[in-house]
Design a protein around this motif. Structure first.
Motif, mmCIF file in Angstrom:
data_model
loop_
_atom_site.group_PDB
_atom_site.id
_atom_site.type_symbol
_atom_site.label_atom_id
_atom_site.label_comp_id
_atom_site.label_asym_id
_atom_site.label_seq_id
_atom_site.Cartn_x
_atom_site.Cartn_y
_atom_site.Cartn_z
ATOM 1 N N ARG A 128 4.386 -0.132 -11.075
ATOM 2 C CA ARG A 128 3.223 -0.790 -11.667
ATOM 3 C C ARG A 128 2.853 -0.223 -13.022
ATOM 4 O O ARG A 128 2.149 -0.850 -13.799
ATOM 5 N N ARG B 202 1.619 7.057 -16.220
ATOM 6 C CA ARG B 202 0.250 6.847 -15.728
ATOM 7 C C ARG B 202 0.168 7.229 -14.254
ATOM 8 O O ARG B 202 1.079 6.964 -13.487
ATOM 9 N N ASN C 112 -1.285 3.052 -12.401
ATOM 10 C CA ASN C 112 -1.807 1.734 -12.719
ATOM 11 C C ASN C 112 -1.878 0.964 -11.406
ATOM 12 O O ASN C 112 -0.946 0.285 -11.007
ATOM 13 N N GLU C 113 -2.996 1.080 -10.726
ATOM 14 C CA GLU C 113 -3.087 0.551 -9.357
ATOM 15 C C GLU C 113 -3.160 -0.967 -9.331
ATOM 16 O O GLU C 113 -3.892 -1.582 -10.097
ATOM 17 N N PHE C 114 -2.418 -1.546 -8.414
ATOM 18 C CA PHE C 114 -2.428 -2.999 -8.225
ATOM 19 C C PHE C 114 -3.438 -3.377 -7.150
ATOM 20 O O PHE C 114 -4.139 -4.364 -7.244
ATOM 21 N N THR D 264 2.796 -4.079 -18.598
ATOM 22 C CA THR D 264 2.023 -3.913 -17.367
ATOM 23 C C THR D 264 0.713 -4.706 -17.417
ATOM 24 O O THR D 264 -0.169 -4.505 -16.592
#
Lengths: 538, 538
Positions: free
Chosen positions: A240, A277, A280-282, A401
């Motif tokens: 992600r 990172r 980068n949470e989905f 992203t």
């Protein structure tokens, strides 16, 4: 030096090495277009949609690491460019967004295509937003914008310029760009470098995770050398967060993508994230993304990302090339460890089914397009492409992203402009295709030999996948609202734009089409029909 | 009543009469999509671009004067819909924009497709912007949003809804929409009505200018009656402000579009603007837009537009239907004046040239499409189309003053949904076509028999025209940067989308193509090749 503002603006840009102006103009840009009639030093690159202008500028800036300029029209043009401006921001891409605004009296009177709060539209996506207040200020404002965009951490900047400011013939001062360009890289102090080195000395099973920043600041070879010096395995940052490869996938130390259930991660007693990172949470994590109790070293050029979600043991803020150099120096006496062997790659054979599955298509793509720069913009198939594509350098695979669909179609053109002679291929979903369509006009006009590959599964697989995860009536009934977008004959649409398209339904046809598109001197498109019901290819 | 939030949201919408949800969804909308699986009362209308979702919702809302809902995805989806949200705002269109946001923990952590200032993106385009703070608040927030959107002056409203709020199964209260719907029309007090009536009694040569508001609030027939009662000539509002006809063009009192050099305006001793803008300026006026010293009566449903630029003698704030009724009552005893005769219409004959000129194409369109609802989205040819198209009712011609290209391609579909059985045709420029392309997918999927007509002059004529007005190197050299967008085979592209396209190069071919598209049960597209160098058709 003094020149009329429209020329002074172009002088400043040229002085910064900008030789293209990506634009989708309107009447507010007349003075700048007129100033370009006889100039040979800055080429207007016309596009037919602002999203294309911004993503082309972004692609060029990412691959050259030089400032790139998109000139958009009024409020409506600006809004059309915003989703890809977000992509440029996430990529630390020094895109200078110039925005032609109506004359100030028209702005005040809320006239045609004006906005009361233009800066609100861009504020969260740029390092700086400013509307020029006089003709004399325009070249200075633009000069400062470029300087701000390229200063590390780099990123987009917006300048609004009222029409009358550029239609003014009075000579205005032109700043000398050279005096505004400086080395803005920074390195951590000795303390954190020493602390990180100490952890690396004492740990038994450290793992390095190479993030986008390594590629962006062109430190991939340095990281290779460090991993060899220390004898450490290296992962790419997780799916992600991944935008470009921070480590060569064909290097013997490469061990795949970061994931908390990767065997090396489960076994690690030190994790060293460089330029990645965290994360980068989905969606909210079902598994803790960091193994419990394992020390974390986190380096990044942008301190915003450090200790953003998870606490760290050592922070290495600054240019990751300088960080790696400092670590290499501090650990010069270390004997290299032995890198644990890689797990054998899973054997993959074509399914042999009547309809192609994304996985087998991706395997043919990664094999046939080996040696090309790949631009990924396929929502669900993008994950496996990212895992499997051959990536020998930091420039071999680029993805955003941002989730701003269609970015790859314009970015591929900008990348191709920045890498003359290199084959560039963009791998797209059919949903993405509809978002980036006007890029086909730019492709045809540019003549750049970009290969577009569209995986046409006739649907928004990401939505289908979300409905499956949701586990409600859609899953129970097999009725998936918001998924089926089948219908368009994508190859024919491309041909209509002047980008010869070909629809294929078998792997041999796909191989042939990719081979045929390799040697040509113009863009082409291959539409690959794939299984519509496979929402989560793996 | 209490229901899980996703169902409660749909219950509220249905209660307001909303039976379609225009959307281009992503994973954040899974719960709402899932709730739609078994419902028959709200139909998800899938689109392949947020601009299409917003413009379709806008078209439907404009023609029905009922609230219409677009459900967009995350920050990137929202930005893609902004340019047409601006169009909805200018049209006082009650579009409710619901915006699926990532779960709140992901928002806080700046995760995938989140924004720190989502409300900044929409604030200047909506009457209200609010992000729901709990599951229980969602139906209330949405109910309030619809109520705010339809309250006069109507307009778009935004509600952001975090994913987890809708994925919560707990029953939440469902407001009863009927108790939130009220007649929000207002009328001026007796004083201004009396003052306007007095001016109308004493003036010798008053002229009425009918604005968009007359059509929007469905007061065209009332205005016809008033003009007959008083014996007054009526003009449409000027080109830059015009969005729909406030007066029938075939009425004997109709005298064309407002312009300061219109003979009736030059001769007038009173100007009565009803529901028009004074003015939507495109550039600083070269001629004073109001004749000096002539009293002005200005009525509008939105007080923001009154005395915005020019002072007025009498302001009539409120619903223009109520205003007309009050004026008719106050002037019941007036004997009608004699309306001055109309100037003879200029004779126009086809040019006979090898390449079609926009004017002759527009003449064939207005003749062949008479009786249809026309949607205009052609930047330069739009002006003459607006002047010449037959407009018998307020619903016969719709255009946006937003400058957001591509609006008409989606709006035409929404209008067609709102007018079953009526023929709807959208007249587009080739530049516009590239902005609205994904609407072709929606057209093909909908099966609505909309006729798209694209005037393909291969260029941004508006840019060429601006360069000519600028009078610099472009005009001198005949080199026009930023103008030439020729190349695409627009008819073929449409066919690729499943909208059968036909390219024509002569007027008889155009007539045939329009005749052929009249009786069919699916959308069609006619590409008309026109003169590329005529930048300012008149």
């Amino acid at each position: 030096m003094s020149r009329p503002a429209a020329h002074a603006l172009l002088d400043v840009l040229h002085d910064w090495g900008v030789d293209r102006l990506f634009t989708c103009p309107g009447s507010t840009e007349a003075a700048v277009l007129d100033a370009l009639v006889h100039r040979k030093d800055v080429e207007p690159v016309l596009t037919t949609h602002e999203g294309v202008a911004v993503s082309m500028a972004d692609g060029l800036a990412r691959i050259t690491r030089e400032p790139s300029v998109a000139y958009l029209h009024a409020n409506v043009g600006l809004t059309n460019g915003l989703s890809h401006l977000y992509a440029a921001q996430l990529g630390y891409s020094p895109v200078v967004l110039l925005n032609g605004l109506k004359p100030s009296s028209i702005q005040a009177r809320e006239g045609f295509t004006t906005g009361r709060r233009m800066r609100d539209l861009v504020h969260q996506y740029v390092k700086s937003d400013w509307q020029s207040l006089s003709s004399a200020a325009v070249p200075e404002d633009v000069n400062r914008a470029v300087r701000t965009a390229v200063t590390e951490p780099a990123g987009p900047v917006w300048v609004g310029i009222g029409q009358e400011l550029l239609e003014n013939d009075e000579p205005v001062p032109v700043p000398e760009a050279a005096r505004f360009r400086f080395d803005s890289r920074t390195a951590p102090t000795a303390g954190p470098i020493r602390a990180a080195a100490d952890l690396l000395v004492t740990a038994q099973r450290p793992v390095i995770v190479a993030g986008n920043e390594i590629a962006r600041v062109r430190a991939v070879e340095q990281l290779v050398a460090l991993s060899e010096q220390l004898g450490l395995p290296v992962l790419h940052e997780d799916r992600r967060g991944f935008e470009r490869p921070g480590f060569p996938t064909d290097h013997p130390h490469f061990r795949g993508q970061y994931s908390p259930d990767h065997p090396l991660v489960r076994d690690a007693d030190l994790l060293v994230f460089l330029g990645a990172r965290l994360f980068n949470e989905f969606e909210p994590a079902r598994v803790p993304p960091l193994p419990d109790g394992v020390p974390v070293v986190h380096g990044h050029g942008d301190a915003r990302h450090i200790a953003m979600i998870h606490g760290v043991d050592v922070a290495l803020v600054g240019d990751q090339g300088l960080v790696i150099a400092a670590l290499a120096g501090a650990l010069a006496d270390q004997a290299p460890r032995t890198v644990p062997p890689a797990a054998p790659a899973p054997a993959r054979t074509p399914s042999g089914g009547a309809v192609l599955r994304p996985g087998e298509v991706v395997d043919v793509l990664t094999e046939s397009l080996r040696g090309s720069t790949l631009i990924g913009d396929a929502t669900t198939a993008g994950g496996i492409l990212q895992q499997r594509a051959h990536q020998a350098s930091g420039d071999d695979y680029l993805v955003s992203t941002s989730g701003s669909l269609g970015w790859g179609m314009g970015a591929a053109l900008g990348v191709a402009m920045g890498m003359p002679g290199r084959r560039v291929a963009a791998v797209l979903g059919d949903g993405v295709f509809q978002f980036g369509l006007p890029a086909l006009w730019s492709a045809a006009r540019s003549g750049l030999p970009v290969t577009y590959v569209v995986l046409n599964n006739g649907g928004y697989a990401a939505v289908g996948s979300a409905l499956q995860r949701f586990g409600g009536d859609a899953l129970a009934s097999g009725v998936y609202p918001g998924v089926d977008i089948s219908g368009p004959r994508i190859a024919d649409i491309a041909t209509g734009f002047g980008v010869p398209g070909r629809r294929v339904t078998t792997l041999p046809e796909l191989r042939d089409a990719l081979a045929d598109s390799a040697g040509v001197d113009h863009p082409t498109l291959v539409e690959v029909m794939t299984e519509p019901t496979e929402f989560s290819p793996s």
